[in-house]
Every structure is written in C-alpha cells, then in structure tokens.
Design a protein around this motif. Structure first.
Motif, PDB file in Angstrom:
ATOM      1  N   HIS A  22       8.114   4.920  -4.992  1.00 54.95           N
ATOM      2  CA  HIS A  22       9.164   6.344  -4.470  1.00 54.95           C
ATOM      3  C   HIS A  22       9.338   6.853  -3.123  1.00 54.95           C
ATOM      4  O   HIS A  22       8.006   5.296  -2.029  1.00 54.95           O
ATOM      5  CB  HIS A  22       8.259   7.623  -4.317  1.00 54.95           C
ATOM      6  CG  HIS A  22       8.137   7.991  -6.256  1.00 54.95           C
ATOM      7  ND1 HIS A  22       8.861   8.150  -7.228  1.00 54.95           N
ATOM      8  CD2 HIS A  22       7.047   7.354  -7.524  1.00 54.95           C
ATOM      9  CE1 HIS A  22       8.285   7.779  -8.471  1.00 54.95           C
ATOM     10  NE2 HIS A  22       6.943   7.856  -8.238  1.00 54.95           N
ATOM     11  N   LEU A  54       2.188   4.310   2.001  1.00 51.05           N
ATOM     12  CA  LEU A  54       2.385   5.133   3.186  1.00 51.05           C
ATOM     13  C   LEU A  54       2.572   6.335   3.082  1.00 51.05           C
ATOM     14  O   LEU A  54       3.113   7.200   2.277  1.00 51.05           O
ATOM     15  CB  LEU A  54       3.427   4.532   3.608  1.00 51.05           C
ATOM     16  CG  LEU A  54       3.826   3.050   4.443  1.00 51.05           C
ATOM     17  CD1 LEU A  54       3.389   2.043   3.239  1.00 51.05           C
ATOM     18  CD2 LEU A  54       4.581   3.418   5.729  1.00 51.05           C
ATOM     19  N   ARG A  55       0.774   7.284   3.540  1.00 55.47           N
ATOM     20  CA  ARG A  55       0.925   8.545   3.144  1.00 55.47           C
ATOM     21  C   ARG A  55       0.677   9.185   4.826  1.00 55.47           C
ATOM     22  O   ARG A  55       1.470   8.497   5.843  1.00 55.47           O
ATOM     23  CB  ARG A  55      -0.706   9.076   2.660  1.00 55.47           C
ATOM     24  CG  ARG A  55      -0.966   8.148   1.990  1.00 55.47           C
ATOM     25  CD  ARG A  55      -2.551   8.923   1.827  1.00 55.47           C
ATOM     26  NE  ARG A  55      -3.045   7.802   0.415  1.00 55.47           N
ATOM     27  CZ  ARG A  55      -3.099   7.753  -0.592  1.00 55.47           C
ATOM     28  NH1 ARG A  55      -2.385   9.943  -1.222  1.00 55.47           N
ATOM     29  NH2 ARG A  55      -3.583   7.617  -1.822  1.00 55.47           N
ATOM     30  N   SER A  56       1.464  10.039   4.445  1.00 50.76           N
ATOM     31  CA  SER A  56       1.788  11.332   5.426  1.00 50.76           C
ATOM     32  C   SER A  56       0.881  10.876   7.114  1.00 50.76           C
ATOM     33  O   SER A  56      -0.207  10.797   6.801  1.00 50.76           O
ATOM     34  CB  SER A  56       1.604  12.516   5.056  1.00 50.76           C
ATOM     35  OG  SER A  56       1.356  13.925   6.493  1.00 50.76           O
ATOM     36  N   GLY A  57       1.872  10.584   8.233  1.00 49.44           N
ATOM     37  CA  GLY A  57       0.819  10.777   9.559  1.00 49.44           C
ATOM     38  C   GLY A  57       1.694   8.905   9.309  1.00 49.44           C
ATOM     39  O   GLY A  57       0.883   8.167  10.461  1.00 49.44           O
ATOM     40  N   PHE A  58       1.598   8.103   8.433  1.00 48.18           N
ATOM     41  CA  PHE A  58       2.280   6.131   8.364  1.00 48.18           C
ATOM     42  C   PHE A  58       3.166   6.158   9.001  1.00 48.18           C
ATOM     43  O   PHE A  58       3.993   7.157   8.840  1.00 48.18           O
ATOM     44  CB  PHE A  58       1.255   5.918   7.552  1.00 48.18           C
ATOM     45  CG  PHE A  58      -0.054   5.790   6.788  1.00 48.18           C
ATOM     46  CD1 PHE A  58      -0.824   6.473   6.237  1.00 48.18           C
ATOM     47  CD2 PHE A  58      -0.625   4.344   7.306  1.00 48.18           C
ATOM     48  CE1 PHE A  58      -2.042   6.925   6.207  1.00 48.18           C
ATOM     49  CE2 PHE A  58      -1.833   4.522   6.310  1.00 48.18           C
ATOM     50  CZ  PHE A  58      -2.804   5.899   6.021  1.00 48.18           C
ATOM     51  N   ARG A  84       9.565   9.405  -0.718  1.00 46.60           N
ATOM     52  CA  ARG A  84      10.091  10.633  -0.187  1.00 46.60           C
ATOM     53  C   ARG A  84       9.588  10.423   1.380  1.00 46.60           C
ATOM     54  O   ARG A  84       9.678  11.784   1.895  1.00 46.60           O
ATOM     55  CB  ARG A  84       9.090  11.021  -0.342  1.00 46.60           C
ATOM     56  CG  ARG A  84       9.578  11.143  -2.101  1.00 46.60           C
ATOM     57  CD  ARG A  84       8.436  12.223  -3.188  1.00 46.60           C
ATOM     58  NE  ARG A  84       7.201  11.294  -3.424  1.00 46.60           N
ATOM     59  CZ  ARG A  84       6.966  10.968  -5.491  1.00 46.60           C
ATOM     60  NH1 ARG A  84       7.607  12.064  -6.119  1.00 46.60           N
ATOM     61  NH2 ARG A  84       5.775  10.266  -5.494  1.00 46.60           N
ATOM     62  N   ASN A 136       5.719   8.556   1.306  1.00 44.55           N
ATOM     63  CA  ASN A 136       5.017   9.341   0.682  1.00 44.55           C
ATOM     64  C   ASN A 136       5.793  10.379   2.000  1.00 44.55           C
ATOM     65  O   ASN A 136       5.476   9.753   2.878  1.00 44.55           O
ATOM     66  CB  ASN A 136       3.342  10.432   0.880  1.00 44.55           C
ATOM     67  CG  ASN A 136       3.252   9.175  -0.499  1.00 44.55           C
ATOM     68  OD1 ASN A 136       4.232   9.254  -1.639  1.00 44.55           O
ATOM     69  ND2 ASN A 136       2.079   9.476  -0.963  1.00 44.55           N
ATOM     70  N   PRO A 137       5.939  11.990   2.267  1.00 39.96           N
ATOM     71  CA  PRO A 137       6.603  12.416   3.138  1.00 39.96           C
ATOM     72  C   PRO A 137       5.572  12.574   4.139  1.00 39.96           C
ATOM     73  O   PRO A 137       5.088  12.925   3.559  1.00 39.96           O
ATOM     74  CB  PRO A 137       6.270  14.274   1.774  1.00 39.96           C
ATOM     75  CG  PRO A 137       6.490  13.962   0.360  1.00 39.96           C
ATOM     76  CD  PRO A 137       5.403  12.819   0.890  1.00 39.96           C
ATOM     77  N   GLY A 138       5.877  12.832   5.321  1.00 37.90           N
ATOM     78  CA  GLY A 138       5.279  12.707   6.152  1.00 37.90           C
ATOM     79  C   GLY A 138       5.210  11.094   7.022  1.00 37.90           C
ATOM     80  O   GLY A 138       4.410  11.527   8.063  1.00 37.90           O
ATOM     81  N   ARG A 155       0.686  -1.326  -0.283  1.00 36.00           N
ATOM     82  CA  ARG A 155       0.109   0.279   0.104  1.00 36.00           C
ATOM     83  C   ARG A 155       0.861   1.092   0.073  1.00 36.00           C
ATOM     84  O   ARG A 155       2.539   0.674  -0.076  1.00 36.00           O
ATOM     85  CB  ARG A 155      -1.094  -0.258   1.423  1.00 36.00           C
ATOM     86  CG  ARG A 155      -0.426   0.073   2.711  1.00 36.00           C
ATOM     87  CD  ARG A 155      -0.788   0.436   3.905  1.00 36.00           C
ATOM     88  NE  ARG A 155      -2.180   1.724   3.355  1.00 36.00           N
ATOM     89  CZ  ARG A 155      -3.547   2.141   3.710  1.00 36.00           C
ATOM     90  NH1 ARG A 155      -3.365   0.782   4.581  1.00 36.00           N
ATOM     91  NH2 ARG A 155      -3.429   3.416   3.691  1.00 36.00           N
TER      92      ARG A 155
END
Lengths: 267, 232
Positions: B164, B129-133, B166, B148-150, B127
């Motif tokens: 990616h 991983l978005r900001s906060g994960f 980041r 992702n960033p964050g 999956r």
C-alpha cells in the motif's frame, strides 16, 4: 525472580496509556504476580490518580534517580493488593531529570524482586518516550480507532523498531461497536491492516472506565465491566496464554430490546 | 623472368569471369607483362571476360583506353577495373567500365538477438515505512512493504511499491516527468512526479495495482492494465 519490563506507550496523548497501564498492572497483581508500575510521565503524573494512590506519595522517581531516597522509599504499596507497587513520577520536574540509562539501572534493580515492571510512557516521541522504552523487554502500543491516533501509533511503532525494542504489540482502546457497525469508526481490522503488528487486546469503550478512573478504582477489579475483562485478557496474553478476543457486540439489555420493538430496524 | 611475371600478374577465376591482379611496378612494364602473359596463352584468354585489379596504380584515361583496345584485339573483353584510387575508378566509370566486381549482395545481417539487458540500478527496501520514515535516492526506489501515512519516498527515478502507498511519494525529483509510480494499492495523500503535485481523491473501490504518470501536464493514476503495460 526476573521481571519482564513492559512499556505502555502511544505517541498520541489521551488514548488511554495510563488507564491501560493501571489496569494491566492490577490484572497481573490479582493473578498473584508481583508487579511494580513506574510512572514515566514526569511533570504530568497521572498513574497515581488512576490507581487511587495520590495521597500516599512522599518520594518519586526523580528522588530515586537523584539519590534523595532509597528505591524502597519511593515504592508505594497498593491499598488493595499486597503485591502491587507504584513508583510515581515527579510533578514539579520535567523529562530531562531522568535519562534512559537511569531507567535501565532502576529496572535492573527492580527485576530481582518483581515478576512484572510496567512503565507508563508519556505521550510524544521525545526524551520521556526514550526513557520509557530504554529498559523495555516488550512494548505495548495503545491506540484508539481514530485516524490521528493510528498515525501516531505507526510513528511510535517505527521508532520502537528503530530502537530495536520491537516488534511492538498493539492495544486498540475505546472501540465502539455500535459506531463500527454503522461504518462510522475504523474497525480493528482497518487499524491492523495499516499498523501490521500483533494485536494483544481490544478494549471496548466503556463508561465504567471513566467512573473507575475518577474513583481510583481500576476497572480490571470489576469483572463485570467489559473493559475490565478486556484488560484481564491482555494480562493473560502477556503471560503467553492464548485467550480468544472478546465478542464486542454489545449485549442487548432490556431497554435496548424494548427500543428495537418500538423502532424496528432502528438501533 | 617467369617468376616475376607471376608476381606482377595474378589470375584467378571468379564468378563473373577472370580476375587479373597487377602487382607493383611502373605501368608500361605491367601492361606489357600482362599482354605478353595473355599472348603466351592466347587460347585460354580468347573470349574471356576480365576484371582488372590495379591496386594503387593511378591510370589515365588514355592508358586505360589503350589497354582495353589491346585486350579486345586479343579477344579479351575488359569489363571492370578496380582501383584504390577514386580518380582511376572515376575514369573507368567514364569509359563505361564497372568498378565493382559484383554488386555486393546485401549481407543478411545475422545480429544475434541481444537478450541480456543491463537495466538500471535501484535501491530496494524490504520493510514497512512507517510514519516519520523517509527514503530518498537519486535513482529508482523499490519497496516491498507498505508506505504508511506520514512516511516519505523521494526518488530521482521511478518508484515501485509492492504494498500500500498511503504516505507521500515523489518520483522524478530532479524534474524527470517520465518517472512513474506504481503500487499494488496507490492511495497516497499526495502524489508528486517531477514538479507536479496531485492530491488523489479518496477511493472507495477495492484496491488494485495502479500506475501514476504524467499525461498532458497532469499526474494521472490509472489502474494497471496488464494488456497495455505488459507489452511495453
């Protein structure tokens, strides 16, 4: 009638959630749908201003939830469209006055009467956000083509997935094509590459939005406005129609053509 | 009596001559049994090369020498004595006798090629991983998707991201400087391996698979070189 509950959220403040909510609501109502907007930003209400309905507020969302009035009494009918209603937020209370289950109950009550229920979410990821997405059938995330706004959109999209309200759909608001062309602004593709969600609209930066917001006259009522057209397109895509995305190249007006002649190569 | 002899003195032919194995019993008896056995078939034994297997008997130098003389009188040459007793073998060596029947040819070690690897286990996340994960694991981490960033990835071992990177990635969290981080596109705000932290300069070039590791006390990210890395 069973309404679709659409929550408009963003994470970061100031990206245009309220303007987006108002304009999509107007665009849907213009198309003969029965629409109600709920301002979820308790304590910092705005949607009434953008819709030009501020002076009509008597009761609000918290009054309904706390039983001081009936739901009908808090619903303000739009002055232009018979089928558009607003349930304003309380300005003197805070997010904790309403719970996610209150919102679900409220929306269930409204579903029978409307085609669309639009909820304007507050910024942030706390209670107000949770209230706003609790009843949502679909969630629209608004972002600007700026790194900080995209970062917050990413966080919000993750939280929406975690709440099993996903996949969220994305609106990129205030895209400046001239800046993109110069390489000074993230492109829509840059944003999408990072967020990896479905794009439902790109709204160009348009001064008319500020003018119309100040006047309480949403741009979606002005088909000549490019932002207004973008919001109308979003409303069609919400209905499941396939609408091509706007060509965001700004049309050359007489003046800009003239400057080009005077400064060939410059913009 | 014949049977007994057979039991105590066994003879068989080997590549190097005859191998005589002596059974249990006291040495004088065994010796006389052997000698009488040879005398009975003097023609057979004449000119034979004999190796003697004495088993657990402990022979003294005198006994061994006497035996050798008796045998050579009968045209039998004793060339080796094998024994379970190191002392006996030592004496045999002093007398110039071999103590191994043949130099064991180096066995060709035909170990079957072990192509079944065990490997190490890892956690897999498929999956974005978005900001906060945040994903933390004491072992290895594999992500199919973007970081992702964050977002934060923390692994005691290695980190592999098919996508990616980041966000913040930290491999070898328990101080393992051998940990590596590889990704299809490695452009995190910050990269950590063990106790080392690196801030990567923003890249302009098109993204390529990269691997980051500790080299000379620094976190270094390099473009994945198929020729080098593939052959490891």
């Amino acid at each position: 009638m069973t309404a679709t509950v659409v929550t408009v959220t963003s994470g970061k403040g100031g990206v245009g959630k309220t303007t987006t909510t108002a304009n999509i609501a107007v665009a849907l109502a213009v198309d003969n749908s029965k629409v109600v907007c709920i301002d979820g930003d308790i304590g910092l209400r705005n949607l009434d201003v953008v819709l030009g309905l501020e002076n009509r507020i008597v009761y609000d969302l918290v009054d309904v939830v706390e039983g001081r009035c009936r739901l009908r009494q808090a619903m303000i009918r739009d002055k232009r469209m018979q089928e558009l209603f607003l349930i304003p937020a309380a300005q003197t209370r805070d997010k904790s006055s309403v719970s996610p289950s209150d919102m679900v109950r409220l929306c269930d009550e409204l579903r029978q009467e409307f085609d669309w229920i639009l909820i304007d979410s507050p910024a942030g990821i706390e209670r107000g956000f949770r209230n706003a997405i609790a009843p949502a059938d679909t969630v629209l995330v608004v972002t600007n083509p700026e790194v900080s706004a995209v970062r917050d959109a990413d966080r919000i999209i993750g939280l929406i997935e975690a709440e099993e309200k996903g996949p969220a759909r994305l609106i990129i608001n205030r895209l400046k094509s001239t800046m993109v062309k110069r390489g000074d602004m993230l492109t829509a593709d840059d944003v999408l590459e990072l967020l990896a969600v479905e794009l439902i609209g790109i709204v160009p930066d348009d001064e008319n939005v500020i003018v119309s917001t100040n006047r309480g006259q949403p741009v979606a009522l002005d088909p000549k406005s490019r932002a207004g057209q973008a919001f109308i397109n979003i409303s069609h895509r919400l209905r499941g129609e396939k609408v091509p995305f706007l060509n965001l190249e700004e049309k050359d007006g007489f003046f800009s053509r003239l400057t080009k002649i005077l400064h060939p190569g410059g913009a | 009596m014949v049977d007994e002899k057979k039991l105590t003195v066994q003879i068989k032919g080997i590549r190097e001559g005859l191998l005589i194995t002596l059974g249990d019993g006291n040495w004088p008896d065994l010796e006389s049994a052997l000698i009488s056995h040879i005398d009975e078939r003097a023609n057979f034994f004449k000119g034979a090369k004999v190796a003697l297997e004495v088993g657990n008997h402990v022979l003294h130098a005198a006994e061994m020498g006497t035996l050798r003389d008796k045998l050579s009188e009968r045209g039998v040459s004793l060339w080796a004595i094998t024994s379970n007793s190191p002392k006996t073998e030592q004496i045999a060596q002093v007398l110039g006798l071999a103590t191994r029947l043949s130099v064991p040819r180096p066995e060709r070690v035909v170990k079957p090629l072990d192509t079944n690897l065990t490997g190490e286990s890892a956690v897999l996340v498929q999956r974005t991983l978005r900001s906060g994960f945040r994903l933390a694991n004491s072992g290895h981490i594999i992500v199919i998707g973007d970081v992702n960033p964050g977002a934060e990835l923390l692994a005691g071992g290695n980190i592999v991201v098919w996508g990616h990177v980041r966000g913040m990635v930290h491999a070898g969290t328990d101080g393992n400087e051998k940990a590596v981080i590889c990704a299809l596109d490695l452009m995190p705000a910050q990269l950590r391996i063990a106790d080392l932290i690196a801030a990567l300069p923003p890249k302009k070039a098109k993204s390529q698979p990269e691997i980051a590791r500790v080299k000379d006390g620094q976190v270094i990210a390099e473009i994945w070189n198929y020729k080098i890395e593939g052959g490891r």
